[in-house]
Motif scaffolding. Sequence first.
Motif, PDB file in Angstrom:
ATOM      1  N   ALA A 165       0.834  -1.205   0.000  1.00 16.48           N
ATOM      2  CA  ALA A 165       0.000   0.000   0.000  1.00 16.48           C
ATOM      3  C   ALA A 165       0.867   1.253   0.000  1.00 16.48           C
ATOM      4  CB  ALA A 165      -0.925  -0.011   1.213  1.00 16.48           C
ATOM      5  N   ALA A 166       1.971   1.220   0.761  1.00 15.95           N
ATOM      6  CA  ALA A 166       2.883   2.362   0.781  1.00 15.95           C
ATOM      7  C   ALA A 166       3.518   2.566  -0.582  1.00 15.95           C
ATOM      8  CB  ALA A 166       3.951   2.147   1.849  1.00 15.95           C
ATOM      9  N   MET A 167       3.909   1.485  -1.235  1.00 23.48           N
ATOM     10  CA  MET A 167       4.510   1.588  -2.562  1.00 23.48           C
ATOM     11  C   MET A 167       3.524   2.204  -3.552  1.00 23.48           C
ATOM     12  SD  MET A 167       6.172  -1.413  -4.954  1.00 23.48           S
ATOM     13  CE  MET A 167       7.196  -2.026  -3.601  1.00 23.48           C
ATOM     14  N   GLU A 168       2.276   1.746  -3.502  1.00 23.53           N
ATOM     15  CA  GLU A 168       1.250   2.284  -4.414  1.00 23.53           C
ATOM     16  C   GLU A 168       1.034   3.777  -4.182  1.00 23.53           C
ATOM     17  OE1 GLU A 168      -2.689   3.625  -5.601  1.00 23.53           O
ATOM     18  OE2 GLU A 168      -1.969   3.423  -3.538  1.00 23.53           O
ATOM     19  N   SER A 169       1.022   4.180  -2.915  1.00 23.57           N
ATOM     20  CA  SER A 169       0.715   5.573  -2.595  1.00 23.57           C
ATOM     21  C   SER A 169       1.844   6.530  -2.945  1.00 23.57           C
ATOM     22  CB  SER A 169       0.390   5.698  -1.106  1.00 23.57           C
ATOM     23  OG  SER A 169       1.536   5.427  -0.305  1.00 23.57           O
ATOM     24  N   LEU A 170       3.046   6.008  -3.141  1.00 22.81           N
ATOM     25  CA  LEU A 170       4.199   6.866  -3.452  1.00 22.81           C
ATOM     26  C   LEU A 170       4.398   7.085  -4.946  1.00 22.81           C
ATOM     27  CD1 LEU A 170       6.662   5.439  -0.810  1.00 22.81           C
ATOM     28  CD2 LEU A 170       6.011   7.853  -0.973  1.00 22.81           C
ATOM     29  N   MET A 171       3.680   6.338  -5.785  1.00 25.14           N
ATOM     30  CA  MET A 171       3.879   6.469  -7.218  1.00 25.14           C
ATOM     31  C   MET A 171       3.395   7.833  -7.704  1.00 25.14           C
ATOM     32  SD  MET A 171       5.355   3.723  -8.308  1.00 25.14           S
ATOM     33  CE  MET A 171       6.245   3.696  -6.740  1.00 25.14           C
ATOM     34  N   PRO A 172       4.247   8.610  -8.344  1.00 25.12           N
ATOM     35  CA  PRO A 172       3.821   9.921  -8.835  1.00 25.12           C
ATOM     36  C   PRO A 172       2.983   9.774 -10.105  1.00 25.12           C
ATOM     37  CG  PRO A 172       6.058   9.488  -9.550  1.00 25.12           C
ATOM     38  CD  PRO A 172       5.660   8.325  -8.687  1.00 25.12           C
ATOM     39  N   PRO A 173       2.198  10.789 -10.452  1.00 24.00           N
ATOM     40  CA  PRO A 173       1.451  10.741 -11.718  1.00 24.00           C
ATOM     41  C   PRO A 173       2.413  10.591 -12.894  1.00 24.00           C
ATOM     42  CG  PRO A 173       0.687  12.547 -10.338  1.00 24.00           C
ATOM     43  CD  PRO A 173       1.928  12.021  -9.694  1.00 24.00           C
ATOM     44  N   LEU A 174       2.105   9.657 -13.777  1.00 24.21           N
ATOM     45  CA  LEU A 174       2.973   9.378 -14.915  1.00 24.21           C
ATOM     46  C   LEU A 174       2.406  10.007 -16.185  1.00 24.21           C
ATOM     47  CD1 LEU A 174       3.708   5.601 -14.214  1.00 24.21           C
ATOM     48  CD2 LEU A 174       5.243   7.529 -13.806  1.00 24.21           C
ATOM     49  N   GLN A 175       3.324  10.503 -17.026  1.00 26.83           N
ATOM     50  CA  GLN A 175       2.954  11.049 -18.318  1.00 26.83           C
ATOM     51  C   GLN A 175       3.394  10.078 -19.412  1.00 26.83           C
ATOM     52  OE1 GLN A 175       1.075  13.726 -18.296  1.00 26.83           O
ATOM     53  NE2 GLN A 175       1.346  13.846 -16.057  1.00 26.83           N
ATOM     54  N   PRO A 176       2.698  10.063 -20.552  1.00 28.09           N
ATOM     55  CA  PRO A 176       3.041   9.104 -21.607  1.00 28.09           C
ATOM     56  C   PRO A 176       4.499   9.164 -22.045  1.00 28.09           C
ATOM     57  CG  PRO A 176       0.925  10.118 -22.073  1.00 28.09           C
ATOM     58  CD  PRO A 176       1.489  10.837 -20.884  1.00 28.09           C
ATOM     59  N   THR A 210      11.029  11.695 -12.454  1.00 27.98           N
ATOM     60  CA  THR A 210      11.124  13.157 -12.621  1.00 27.98           C
ATOM     61  C   THR A 210      12.239  13.474 -13.619  1.00 27.98           C
ATOM     62  OG1 THR A 210      12.573  13.293 -10.674  1.00 27.98           O
ATOM     63  CG2 THR A 210      10.215  13.726 -10.329  1.00 27.98           C
ATOM     64  N   PRO A 211      12.073  13.076 -14.885  1.00 30.49           N
ATOM     65  CA  PRO A 211      13.119  13.328 -15.880  1.00 30.49           C
ATOM     66  C   PRO A 211      13.381  14.807 -16.118  1.00 30.49           C
ATOM     67  CG  PRO A 211      11.079  12.603 -16.932  1.00 30.49           C
ATOM     68  CD  PRO A 211      10.892  12.418 -15.467  1.00 30.49           C
ATOM     69  N   GLN A 212      12.404  15.648 -15.755  1.00 30.56           N
ATOM     70  CA  GLN A 212      12.592  17.084 -15.955  1.00 30.56           C
ATOM     71  C   GLN A 212      13.730  17.642 -15.111  1.00 30.56           C
ATOM     72  OE1 GLN A 212      10.012  15.642 -14.487  1.00 30.56           O
ATOM     73  NE2 GLN A 212       9.258  16.795 -12.713  1.00 30.56           N
ATOM     74  N   VAL A 213      14.088  16.954 -14.024  1.00 32.57           N
ATOM     75  CA  VAL A 213      15.185  17.433 -13.178  1.00 32.57           C
ATOM     76  C   VAL A 213      16.514  17.307 -13.916  1.00 32.57           C
ATOM     77  CG1 VAL A 213      16.472  17.001 -11.048  1.00 32.57           C
ATOM     78  CG2 VAL A 213      13.980  16.953 -11.027  1.00 32.57           C
ATOM     79  N   ASN A 214      16.747  16.178 -14.574  1.00 27.56           N
ATOM     80  CA  ASN A 214      17.975  16.021 -15.354  1.00 27.56           C
ATOM     81  C   ASN A 214      18.012  16.992 -16.524  1.00 27.56           C
ATOM     82  OD1 ASN A 214      19.183  13.995 -13.814  1.00 27.56           O
ATOM     83  ND2 ASN A 214      18.168  12.349 -14.921  1.00 27.56           N
ATOM     84  N   GLU A 215      16.876  17.175 -17.168  1.00 25.03           N
ATOM     85  CA  GLU A 215      16.836  18.096 -18.306  1.00 25.03           C
ATOM     86  C   GLU A 215      17.119  19.528 -17.864  1.00 25.03           C
ATOM     87  OE1 GLU A 215      12.968  17.243 -19.836  1.00 25.03           O
ATOM     88  OE2 GLU A 215      13.491  15.151 -20.282  1.00 25.03           O
ATOM     89  N   ALA A 216      16.550  19.929 -16.745  1.00 18.75           N
ATOM     90  CA  ALA A 216      16.823  21.272 -16.211  1.00 18.75           C
ATOM     91  C   ALA A 216      18.289  21.404 -15.811  1.00 18.75           C
ATOM     92  CB  ALA A 216      15.915  21.559 -15.018  1.00 18.75           C
ATOM     93  N   SER A 217      18.842  20.347 -15.209  1.00 14.82           N
ATOM     94  CA  SER A 217      20.252  20.378 -14.796  1.00 14.82           C
ATOM     95  C   SER A 217      21.164  20.581 -15.988  1.00 14.82           C
ATOM     96  CB  SER A 217      20.616  19.063 -14.084  1.00 14.82           C
ATOM     97  OG  SER A 217      19.838  18.879 -12.923  1.00 14.82           O
ATOM     98  N   ILE A 218      20.875  19.895 -17.084  1.00 10.20           N
ATOM     99  CA  ILE A 218      21.698  20.031 -18.290  1.00 10.20           C
ATOM    100  C   ILE A 218      21.624  21.454 -18.832  1.00 10.20           C
ATOM    101  CG2 ILE A 218      21.896  19.298 -20.706  1.00 10.20           C
ATOM    102  CD1 ILE A 218      20.930  16.499 -19.717  1.00 10.20           C
ATOM    103  N   ARG A 219      20.429  22.022 -18.874  1.00  5.09           N
ATOM    104  CA  ARG A 219      20.290  23.388 -19.382  1.00  5.09           C
ATOM    105  C   ARG A 219      21.021  24.389 -18.492  1.00  5.09           C
ATOM    106  NH1 ARG A 219      14.990  21.461 -20.738  1.00  5.09           N
ATOM    107  NH2 ARG A 219      14.158  22.185 -18.743  1.00  5.09           N
TER     108      ARG A 219
END
Length: 448
Positions: A165-176, A210-219
Amino acid sequence: MSEPVALSQGPMFDGVDPPDPKLIDACVHCGFCLTTCPSYRVIGKETDSPRGRIYQMDALNQGQIALSPATVSHFDSCLGCLACVTACPSGVQYDRLIAATRPQIERNYPRSLWDRLYRQFLFTVFPYPGRLRPLLWPLWLYQRMGGKVRAWIRKRLEKVSPRLAAMESLMPPLQPEQLLPKQYPERIPAVGERRFRVGLVLGCVQRLFTPQVNEASIRVLTRNGCEVVIPPAQGCCAALPHHQGQLQQAKTLARQMMDAFAPYEPELDAILINASGCGHTLKEYGHLLGQDPVYKERAARFAAQVKDIQEFLAQVGLTTPLQPLQPEPLVLVYQDACHMLHGQRLSQEPRQLLRQIPGLELRDPVDAALCCGSSGVYNLLQPKVAAELGSQKVQNLLNTGAQGIVSANIGCRLQIQKHLDLQGRQGIPIVHPMELLDRAMSPQPGFQ
C-alpha cells in the motif's frame, strides 16, 4: 537498558568487517543523539535510538545477545539519516557502524519468506532503470482507472500488505512520454565559451519519475559554460542497496558506475549528481571499495571528483543572469535532504544559489533537520514510522506559509508529495533547485 545475559555461542557477527569495537567505544552514551533521531522520536524506545543500537552492536560482538527478530527490528527501524552523526559531541562514526551492521544482518539473520521476497523485488528492480521502466506501463494504466477504483484497491492493499500500500501511494502521476526510454547525447556542448567539462550522473529512479530534473540540470550547466558528458552505460550509483546492507550488490553497481565513467574521467573537471542520496554514496566509493585490490585507488580518485550539482555551481559561480520568477515576490521553503545536510554537510550552498534569484524569499521550516521518512526505500520497508515522519515534515513545511517547496532529492520529493496529498494540499508544488534556476534563466520565467 538492563545488562545483557551472556550466551554461549560466541559473537553473532561473522569476521567480515563487523562493527569496529574502537568506534563503538567512542560512544559515551551521553544521549545527545536521542532528540535528533527520527525513529526514537516516533517509537520512543531506547533500543531504537543510535545510543541503544550501539549498545546492541557491542553486545552482539561479544555474543551477549542473539541476532533475534527483536534485535534485528531495532536496526531495521534506523533510517540511516545520519542526524546523530551531526549532533554527536564525541564524534562517534555511527554511519560507519550502521553500514557495517546491516550487511552482517543480511548474511547472518534468516528473514521471513515474505520479507526476503519483498526485499529481493526492491533490490532487483529499483536500482535498474531498464527493469523498472516496463513496470511504468501497467502503473500508467492503473492511474487512468480513476480515483474511486484506486481508493478501493488501496484499502484492500492496506489490509493485505501495508508495504505494498505504501509503494502504491508513493507512485507519482505518470505522463506518456515517461514510458519510453530517454536518450541523451553523450556530449552536450556549453552555450558560449566553455569553462568546464563535467560528467553527469542521471540516477535510476529519478530519471524515470522526474526526468525534468535532469533536463533542467543540463540546461543550467550548459548555460553557465559547462560541457556536459553523459556516459550512456551508466546505471545505479549503489545508494539503494548500500543503505540497506546489500553489500555485494552495492560494490558491483559502484564498479559498473566507475567503469562507465572511466573513458571520460581524465578530461572531467568534476562528476556531478543532482540527487543527494546518490551524491553521498558516490562520495563514499573510496570506503565502499577500500578493500578491493583492483578498484580501491580508482574509487578514491572517483569519489574525490564527485560534487553535488549545487555544491559545484556555488563554487564556480553562475554566469547567466537570473530573472524574477512570477508571481513576484515568490516565497518558497527549502527542505534539507538528510544525506545532503548530514552526509555531505551541505546546507548553505543551495540557499546561496537560490537567493540569487531576484524577488525570491526562501524560508526554513521548524525542525528542518528531521528526516521526512523517505530515506532510500525506508518508507517502503517501515511504512508506519515513515508515515508519522512524513506527516510531521509536511506540516512543518506548510506552517511556513510558503507557496511551494524546494527539494533536491527524489525520495524526499515523492514522500512529501504523498503527504501533501493526504493533507489535501495537492496544489502546493515541489521543485528541484535546478528547475528553479532553469526557469529563472528562461526568457519568460515563471514558477508554476
